[in-house]
Design a protein around this motif. Structure first.
Motif, PDB file in Angstrom:
ATOM      1  N   THR A   1      -2.060 -10.903  12.365  1.00  0.00           N
ATOM      2  CA  THR A   1      -1.802 -10.121  11.158  1.00  0.00           C
ATOM      3  C   THR A   1      -0.371 -10.372  10.717  1.00  0.00           C
ATOM      4  OG1 THR A   1      -3.361  -8.387  11.819  1.00  0.00           O
ATOM      5  CG2 THR A   1      -1.731  -7.814  10.154  1.00  0.00           C
ATOM      6  N   LEU A   2      -0.220 -10.901   9.517  1.00  0.00           N
ATOM      7  CA  LEU A   2       1.093 -11.216   8.965  1.00  0.00           C
ATOM      8  C   LEU A   2       1.408 -10.231   7.848  1.00  0.00           C
ATOM      9  CD1 LEU A   2       0.723 -15.117   8.755  1.00  0.00           C
ATOM     10  CD2 LEU A   2       1.534 -13.724  10.675  1.00  0.00           C
ATOM     11  N   HIS A   3       2.661  -9.814   7.792  1.00  0.00           N
ATOM     12  CA  HIS A   3       3.060  -8.743   6.889  1.00  0.00           C
ATOM     13  C   HIS A   3       4.018  -9.237   5.804  1.00  0.00           C
ATOM     14  CE1 HIS A   3       1.578  -5.245   9.355  1.00  0.00           C
ATOM     15  NE2 HIS A   3       1.508  -6.220  10.248  1.00  0.00           N
ATOM     16  N   GLY A   4       3.944  -8.584   4.658  1.00  0.00           N
ATOM     17  CA  GLY A   4       4.849  -8.878   3.556  1.00  0.00           C
ATOM     18  C   GLY A   4       5.025  -7.676   2.665  1.00  0.00           C
TER      19      GLY A   4
ATOM     20  N   ARG B   1      14.339 -12.038 -13.821  1.00  0.00           N
ATOM     21  CA  ARG B   1      13.782 -12.989 -14.787  1.00  0.00           C
ATOM     22  C   ARG B   1      12.292 -12.766 -15.011  1.00  0.00           C
ATOM     23  NH1 ARG B   1      18.135 -14.131 -12.606  1.00  0.00           N
ATOM     24  NH2 ARG B   1      19.689 -15.480 -13.570  1.00  0.00           N
ATOM     25  N   GLY B   2      11.793 -11.638 -14.539  1.00  0.00           N
ATOM     26  CA  GLY B   2      10.426 -11.239 -14.841  1.00  0.00           C
ATOM     27  C   GLY B   2       9.368 -11.676 -13.854  1.00  0.00           C
ATOM     28  N   TYR B   3       9.749 -12.316 -12.734  1.00  0.00           N
ATOM     29  CA  TYR B   3       8.790 -12.743 -11.727  1.00  0.00           C
ATOM     30  C   TYR B   3       8.377 -11.561 -10.832  1.00  0.00           C
ATOM     31  CZ  TYR B   3       9.954 -17.762 -12.335  1.00  0.00           C
ATOM     32  OH  TYR B   3      10.136 -19.044 -12.818  1.00  0.00           O
ATOM     33  N   ASN B   4       7.170 -11.639 -10.278  1.00  0.00           N
ATOM     34  CA  ASN B   4       6.831 -10.837  -9.116  1.00  0.00           C
ATOM     35  C   ASN B   4       7.470 -11.499  -7.903  1.00  0.00           C
ATOM     36  OD1 ASN B   4       4.848  -9.183 -10.624  1.00  0.00           O
ATOM     37  ND2 ASN B   4       3.664 -11.091 -10.663  1.00  0.00           N
ATOM     38  N   ALA B   5       7.751 -10.709  -6.862  1.00  0.00           N
ATOM     39  CA  ALA B   5       8.364 -11.272  -5.663  1.00  0.00           C
ATOM     40  C   ALA B   5       7.608 -10.802  -4.423  1.00  0.00           C
ATOM     41  CB  ALA B   5       9.830 -10.871  -5.565  1.00  0.00           C
ATOM     42  N   LEU B   6       7.179 -11.743  -3.606  1.00  0.00           N
ATOM     43  CA  LEU B   6       6.528 -11.434  -2.338  1.00  0.00           C
ATOM     44  C   LEU B   6       7.430 -11.927  -1.216  1.00  0.00           C
ATOM     45  CD1 LEU B   6       4.184 -10.539  -0.528  1.00  0.00           C
ATOM     46  CD2 LEU B   6       3.104 -12.767  -0.952  1.00  0.00           C
ATOM     47  N   ILE B   7       7.983 -10.974  -0.459  1.00  0.00           N
ATOM     48  CA  ILE B   7       8.850 -11.293   0.669  1.00  0.00           C
ATOM     49  C   ILE B   7       8.026 -11.168   1.942  1.00  0.00           C
ATOM     50  CG2 ILE B   7      10.895 -10.618   1.972  1.00  0.00           C
ATOM     51  CD1 ILE B   7      12.095  -9.536  -0.576  1.00  0.00           C
TER      52      ILE B   7
ATOM     53  N   SER C   1       7.559  -0.997  -4.271  1.00  0.00           N
ATOM     54  CA  SER C   1       6.953  -2.126  -3.565  1.00  0.00           C
ATOM     55  C   SER C   1       5.632  -1.718  -2.938  1.00  0.00           C
ATOM     56  CB  SER C   1       7.896  -2.651  -2.481  1.00  0.00           C
ATOM     57  OG  SER C   1       8.099  -1.674  -1.472  1.00  0.00           O
ATOM     58  N   GLU C   2       4.887  -2.717  -2.531  1.00  0.00           N
ATOM     59  CA  GLU C   2       3.584  -2.517  -1.912  1.00  0.00           C
ATOM     60  C   GLU C   2       3.528  -3.350  -0.643  1.00  0.00           C
ATOM     61  OE1 GLU C   2      -1.009  -3.831  -2.930  1.00  0.00           O
ATOM     62  OE2 GLU C   2       0.431  -3.563  -4.566  1.00  0.00           O
ATOM     63  N   HIS C   3       3.218  -2.708   0.483  1.00  0.00           N
ATOM     64  CA  HIS C   3       3.113  -3.452   1.737  1.00  0.00           C
ATOM     65  C   HIS C   3       1.754  -4.142   1.789  1.00  0.00           C
ATOM     66  CE1 HIS C   3       4.449  -4.491   5.755  1.00  0.00           C
ATOM     67  NE2 HIS C   3       3.215  -4.272   6.173  1.00  0.00           N
ATOM     68  N   VAL C   4       1.762  -5.442   2.102  1.00  0.00           N
ATOM     69  CA  VAL C   4       0.519  -6.203   2.119  1.00  0.00           C
ATOM     70  C   VAL C   4       0.411  -6.982   3.434  1.00  0.00           C
ATOM     71  CG1 VAL C   4       0.447  -6.412  -0.385  1.00  0.00           C
ATOM     72  CG2 VAL C   4       1.580  -8.189   0.957  1.00  0.00           C
ATOM     73  N   THR C   5      -0.808  -7.321   3.821  1.00  0.00           N
ATOM     74  CA  THR C   5      -1.045  -8.103   5.033  1.00  0.00           C
ATOM     75  C   THR C   5      -2.090  -9.175   4.767  1.00  0.00           C
ATOM     76  OG1 THR C   5      -2.784  -6.626   5.853  1.00  0.00           O
ATOM     77  CG2 THR C   5      -0.518  -6.140   6.533  1.00  0.00           C
ATOM     78  N   ILE C   6      -2.032 -10.222   5.584  1.00  0.00           N
ATOM     79  CA  ILE C   6      -3.060 -11.258   5.582  1.00  0.00           C
ATOM     80  C   ILE C   6      -3.363 -11.613   7.036  1.00  0.00           C
ATOM     81  CG2 ILE C   6      -2.366 -12.257   3.365  1.00  0.00           C
ATOM     82  CD1 ILE C   6      -0.996 -14.517   5.006  1.00  0.00           C
ATOM     83  N   LYS C   7      -4.425 -12.357   7.249  1.00  0.00           N
ATOM     84  CA  LYS C   7      -4.748 -12.882   8.565  1.00  0.00           C
ATOM     85  C   LYS C   7      -4.467 -14.379   8.600  1.00  0.00           C
ATOM     86  CE  LYS C   7      -6.476  -9.483  11.118  1.00  0.00           C
ATOM     87  NZ  LYS C   7      -5.941  -9.139  12.456  1.00  0.00           N
ATOM     88  N   SER C   8      -3.763 -14.812   9.629  1.00  0.00           N
ATOM     89  CA  SER C   8      -3.524 -16.239   9.802  1.00  0.00           C
ATOM     90  C   SER C   8      -4.803 -16.920  10.273  1.00  0.00           C
ATOM     91  CB  SER C   8      -2.409 -16.467  10.832  1.00  0.00           C
ATOM     92  OG  SER C   8      -2.865 -16.115  12.133  1.00  0.00           O
ATOM     93  N   ARG C   9      -4.805 -18.231  10.263  1.00  0.00           N
ATOM     94  CA  ARG C   9      -6.007 -18.954  10.670  1.00  0.00           C
ATOM     95  C   ARG C   9      -6.314 -18.768  12.152  1.00  0.00           C
ATOM     96  NH1 ARG C   9      -4.950 -25.437  11.204  1.00  0.00           N
ATOM     97  NH2 ARG C   9      -3.298 -25.347  12.762  1.00  0.00           N
TER      98      ARG C   9
END
Length: 327
Positions: A85-88, A129-135, A73-81
């Motif tokens: 900092t939100l994590h996934g 089923r071959g999907y990527n998954a972002l939790i 897995s890869e830890h990723v982040t985004i910025k909310s409006r």
């Protein structure tokens, strides 16, 4: 003895003042218990399913989670409006030549939980089923920042940010499925009603969504305390708007799904004591687009997947095959 009007007025004023104070205290208690970030789950597990059932469910959950966490897995982040900092955690398919490799499911957890607690079982289903998954961890949950819980009303905008991340990562031609349970289900349904909801979201799956925080709190006040919503909810609404920046009636899933931008699957346990089953029925009835409804016998809150795994997965598979096509 006859009470004179002056004394009566004073007595009435005293009762009114006491009642007002009691309502304020009740509203403040409700706010403090449910709106700020929670470090521990405060929902009675007996409201979700009986204890013996949950022992079996947890065994299944742990077994699947152990297998799932072996995946890279890869830890990723985004910025909310609003700057949080939100994590996934992003899990990439190990079958890049699979027809579903350009598809990603984004999974949203329930109240006071986190993504890696609630979502590995369905993430594993999609990855097989071959999907990527972002939790993802919703704001004020898990690793994500935030002082106040958004109950879908704030989180719907965060959902758009996660969709944007996936689109930027995999391309505008990539296809996205949104999956949510409980508060996460409310999040994805509320997001679907936004004008800027992206066209590359091809399906939404909502398991035991509540229609709005106002209605679920109203239900709890009546069920547990035999109290009407007014004036406690009115006071609580003002507190939440002042402190957390939103009101409990700012958005409703019933209104959001009327725009029906993509096919939707609504799921709910028939024995849900926490979020009334009729809330998903109302969502289903209000949805104007392609839709499916699954009500699971003997399932409590957030327990449908574990109470009848075969029925649940078969229903999701049929839904996805119908609207996205199979492998």
């Amino acid at each position: 003895m006859k009470l004179n009007l002056g004394t009566a007025a004073l007595a009435a004023g005293g009762v009114l003042a006491a009642g007002t104070a009691a309502c304020f205290i009740g509203a403040r208690t409700l706010f403090d218990r449910v709106i700020p970030r929670q470090d521990q789950l405060r929902v009675d597990i007996s409201e979700m399913a009986d204890g013996e059932k949950w022992k079996k469910y947890i065994e299944l959950i742990h077994k699947v989670k152990e297998k799932f966490l072996d995946r890279p897995s890869e830890h990723v982040t985004i910025k909310s409006r609003d700057g949080l900092t939100l994590h996934g955690d992003l899990f990439l398919t190990e079958e890049p030549t699979n027809p579903n490799a350009k598809r990603t499911v984004i999974l949203f957890h329930g109240y006071t939980s986190c993504g890696m607690n609630d979502c590995p079982t369905m993430a594993e289903y999609f990855m097989e089923r071959g999907y990527n998954a972002l939790i993802v961890d919703q704001r004020s949950h898990g690793k994500s920042e935030g002082k106040y819980i958004g109950f879908g009303i704030l989180d719907r905008f965060d959902c758009l940010k996660w969709i944007g991340y996936v689109t930027g990562r995999f391309g505008a031609d990539s296809e996205i499925v949104l999956y949510g349970v409980s508060m996460g289900a409310t999040t994805v349904l509320m997001a679907s009603g936004l004008d800027e909801f992206p066209a590359n979201v091809k399906a939404v799956i909502a398991d035991c969504a509540f229609t709005s925080p106002y209605e679920v709190f109203k239900h709890i006040l009546k069920r547990d305390y035999h109290l009407p919503p007014h004036p406690i909810m009115d006071i609580n609404e003002r507190m939440c708007r002042r402190k957390a920046g939103y009101g409990f009636k700012d958005c409703s899933t019933v209104d959001a799904v009327k725009k029906a931008p993509c096919p939707m699957l609504f799921i709910h346990g028939k024995e849900d004591l926490f979020v009334p089953t009729e809330m998903s029925v109302r969502n289903y009835e209000s949805c104007t687009g392609e839709k499916r409804l699954l009500l699971v016998e003997n399932a409590g809150h957030a327990a449908s997947l574990y109470e009848n795994t075969e029925l649940y997965e078969n229903t999701v598979t049929e839904f996805l095959d119908t609207y996205l096509g199979g492998n």
